[in-house]
Design a protein around this motif. Sequence first.
Motif, PDB file in Angstrom:
ATOM      1  N   TRP A  45     -29.269 -84.225  27.943  1.00 46.41           N
ATOM      2  CA  TRP A  45     -29.826 -83.158  27.419  1.00 46.41           C
ATOM      3  C   TRP A  45     -31.012 -83.208  26.774  1.00 46.41           C
ATOM      4  O   TRP A  45     -31.859 -82.338  26.577  1.00 46.41           O
ATOM      5  CB  TRP A  45     -28.862 -82.703  26.248  1.00 46.41           C
ATOM      6  CG  TRP A  45     -29.078 -81.195  25.518  1.00 46.41           C
ATOM      7  CD1 TRP A  45     -29.543 -81.171  24.150  1.00 46.41           C
ATOM      8  CD2 TRP A  45     -28.774 -79.942  25.683  1.00 46.41           C
ATOM      9  NE1 TRP A  45     -29.765 -80.086  23.869  1.00 46.41           N
ATOM     10  CE2 TRP A  45     -29.259 -79.196  24.829  1.00 46.41           C
ATOM     11  CE3 TRP A  45     -28.195 -79.507  26.903  1.00 46.41           C
ATOM     12  CZ2 TRP A  45     -29.175 -77.580  25.055  1.00 46.41           C
ATOM     13  CZ3 TRP A  45     -28.120 -78.151  27.090  1.00 46.41           C
ATOM     14  CH2 TRP A  45     -28.504 -77.290  26.172  1.00 46.41           C
ATOM     15  N   TRP A  46     -31.392 -84.360  26.281  1.00 43.98           N
ATOM     16  CA  TRP A  46     -32.717 -84.433  25.582  1.00 43.98           C
ATOM     17  C   TRP A  46     -33.791 -85.016  26.382  1.00 43.98           C
ATOM     18  O   TRP A  46     -34.865 -85.238  25.645  1.00 43.98           O
ATOM     19  CB  TRP A  46     -32.474 -85.439  24.175  1.00 43.98           C
ATOM     20  CG  TRP A  46     -31.367 -85.007  23.208  1.00 43.98           C
ATOM     21  CD1 TRP A  46     -30.340 -85.459  22.868  1.00 43.98           C
ATOM     22  CD2 TRP A  46     -31.778 -83.582  22.364  1.00 43.98           C
ATOM     23  NE1 TRP A  46     -29.609 -84.456  21.998  1.00 43.98           N
ATOM     24  CE2 TRP A  46     -30.475 -83.482  21.612  1.00 43.98           C
ATOM     25  CE3 TRP A  46     -32.728 -82.877  22.403  1.00 43.98           C
ATOM     26  CZ2 TRP A  46     -30.362 -82.508  20.916  1.00 43.98           C
ATOM     27  CZ3 TRP A  46     -32.522 -81.618  21.382  1.00 43.98           C
ATOM     28  CH2 TRP A  46     -31.451 -81.432  20.863  1.00 43.98           C
ATOM     29  N   ALA A 148     -35.307 -80.320  17.837  1.00 46.52           N
ATOM     30  CA  ALA A 148     -33.766 -80.062  17.336  1.00 46.52           C
ATOM     31  C   ALA A 148     -33.342 -81.303  17.714  1.00 46.52           C
ATOM     32  O   ALA A 148     -32.128 -81.487  17.430  1.00 46.52           O
ATOM     33  CB  ALA A 148     -33.237 -79.043  18.536  1.00 46.52           C
ATOM     34  N   ASN A 149     -34.023 -82.450  18.138  1.00 51.54           N
ATOM     35  CA  ASN A 149     -33.401 -83.792  18.565  1.00 51.54           C
ATOM     36  C   ASN A 149     -33.343 -84.624  17.115  1.00 51.54           C
ATOM     37  O   ASN A 149     -34.059 -85.593  17.225  1.00 51.54           O
ATOM     38  CB  ASN A 149     -34.182 -84.643  19.525  1.00 51.54           C
ATOM     39  CG  ASN A 149     -33.415 -85.617  19.886  1.00 51.54           C
ATOM     40  OD1 ASN A 149     -32.278 -86.069  19.205  1.00 51.54           O
ATOM     41  ND2 ASN A 149     -33.982 -86.300  21.278  1.00 51.54           N
ATOM     42  N   HIS A 173     -37.581 -76.805  27.567  1.00 49.66           N
ATOM     43  CA  HIS A 173     -36.122 -77.506  27.864  1.00 49.66           C
ATOM     44  C   HIS A 173     -35.535 -76.656  28.855  1.00 49.66           C
ATOM     45  O   HIS A 173     -35.517 -75.548  29.037  1.00 49.66           O
ATOM     46  CB  HIS A 173     -35.272 -77.398  26.448  1.00 49.66           C
ATOM     47  CG  HIS A 173     -34.097 -78.245  26.611  1.00 49.66           C
ATOM     48  ND1 HIS A 173     -32.943 -77.582  27.312  1.00 49.66           N
ATOM     49  CD2 HIS A 173     -33.698 -79.170  26.007  1.00 49.66           C
ATOM     50  CE1 HIS A 173     -31.901 -78.469  27.016  1.00 49.66           C
ATOM     51  NE2 HIS A 173     -32.371 -79.327  26.429  1.00 49.66           N
ATOM     52  N   GLU A 175     -32.790 -75.904  29.586  1.00 53.89           N
ATOM     53  CA  GLU A 175     -31.551 -75.163  29.055  1.00 53.89           C
ATOM     54  C   GLU A 175     -32.058 -74.010  28.111  1.00 53.89           C
ATOM     55  O   GLU A 175     -31.617 -72.784  28.259  1.00 53.89           O
ATOM     56  CB  GLU A 175     -30.288 -75.613  28.694  1.00 53.89           C
ATOM     57  CG  GLU A 175     -29.588 -76.476  29.645  1.00 53.89           C
ATOM     58  CD  GLU A 175     -28.655 -75.947  30.808  1.00 53.89           C
ATOM     59  OE1 GLU A 175     -28.472 -74.782  30.917  1.00 53.89           O
ATOM     60  OE2 GLU A 175     -28.406 -76.359  31.990  1.00 53.89           O
ATOM     61  N   LEU A 176     -32.732 -74.325  27.210  1.00 50.90           N
ATOM     62  CA  LEU A 176     -33.030 -73.650  26.044  1.00 50.90           C
ATOM     63  C   LEU A 176     -34.394 -72.771  26.086  1.00 50.90           C
ATOM     64  O   LEU A 176     -34.613 -72.023  25.368  1.00 50.90           O
ATOM     65  CB  LEU A 176     -33.250 -74.585  24.738  1.00 50.90           C
ATOM     66  CG  LEU A 176     -32.002 -75.622  24.330  1.00 50.90           C
ATOM     67  CD1 LEU A 176     -32.321 -76.714  23.452  1.00 50.90           C
ATOM     68  CD2 LEU A 176     -30.797 -74.683  24.124  1.00 50.90           C
ATOM     69  N   VAL A 179     -39.103 -74.385  23.170  1.00 52.69           N
ATOM     70  CA  VAL A 179     -38.835 -74.708  21.989  1.00 52.69           C
ATOM     71  C   VAL A 179     -39.803 -75.753  21.210  1.00 52.69           C
ATOM     72  O   VAL A 179     -40.871 -76.171  22.049  1.00 52.69           O
ATOM     73  CB  VAL A 179     -37.311 -75.548  22.064  1.00 52.69           C
ATOM     74  CG1 VAL A 179     -36.406 -74.713  22.387  1.00 52.69           C
ATOM     75  CG2 VAL A 179     -37.442 -76.821  22.810  1.00 52.69           C
TER      76      VAL A 179
END
Length: 193
Positions: A45-46, A148-149, A173, A175-176, A179
């Motif tokens: 994810w990151w 957000a991490n 990102h 998916e996001l 950001v």
Amino acid sequence: MTDPDGPDLTALAWPRATARLRLRPLEPADVPALHRYRSREDVAWWLGATAGTTEDLAARFLDPDRTGATLVVEHEGVVVGDLMLRVQDGWGQAEASAAAASTEAELGWVLDPDHGGRGLATEAVRALLDVAFDGLGVRRVTASCFAANVASWRLMERVGMRREGEHVADSLHRELGWVDGLVYALLADEPRP
Ligand SMILES: CC(C)(COP(=O)(O)OP(=O)(O)OC[C@H]1O[C@@H](n2cnc3c(N)ncnc32)[C@H](O)[C@@H]1OP(=O)(O)O)[C@@H](O)C(=O)NCCC(=O)NCCS
């Protein structure tokens, strides 16, 4: 910019031991271990890229440019994480820029979440700072992450890195969408808690 003639990890003596860890350069046999945690959804994810297959990951990490910037982290004989240290040129005016060559390092880290929450990543990154400052002699290190991490920037603050940039919607990102991103840095002569 990376200086091809600058210092790199191969110039140092390995392994390096800390209280609970052993740091050493990546070997081809480590790729399945990296694949095991890097292909987890909560890790990927990151990260800058999904792991893909073991072969995909091997192709990326066994490229000499990537291998030369990667350390693995062993805990009790098991590879539990990997670190990036890429020596780069600092910025300088044209007439002074030769003196800025290879004076910085960009850092990165991944820890298998099965081994998270015990300070192992903190211990590994403290050792990575020693490698950068005392081993390679750079004057400044930087690292960046998605805002957000939280685990990653909390880690940076634990080892004494300073938040120097809060970038608005600069990071895409998968998916996001767009950001916020953060940039942290530390100088060689600053305290390392
Ligand atoms: C970023 C990452 C390495 C942080 O891992 P982590 O487990 O939070 O970090 P540590 O191993 O240092 O453990 C720190 C936690 O253990 C606790 N801890 C326990 N003993 C500790 C000790 N001796 N020293 C320091 N912390 C300790 C800390 O309080 C902290 O918990 P908290 O966040 O609840 O306060 C991990 O989340 C990760 O790999 N994420 C996926 C990949 C990634 O995001 N990489 C970075 C991309 S920019």
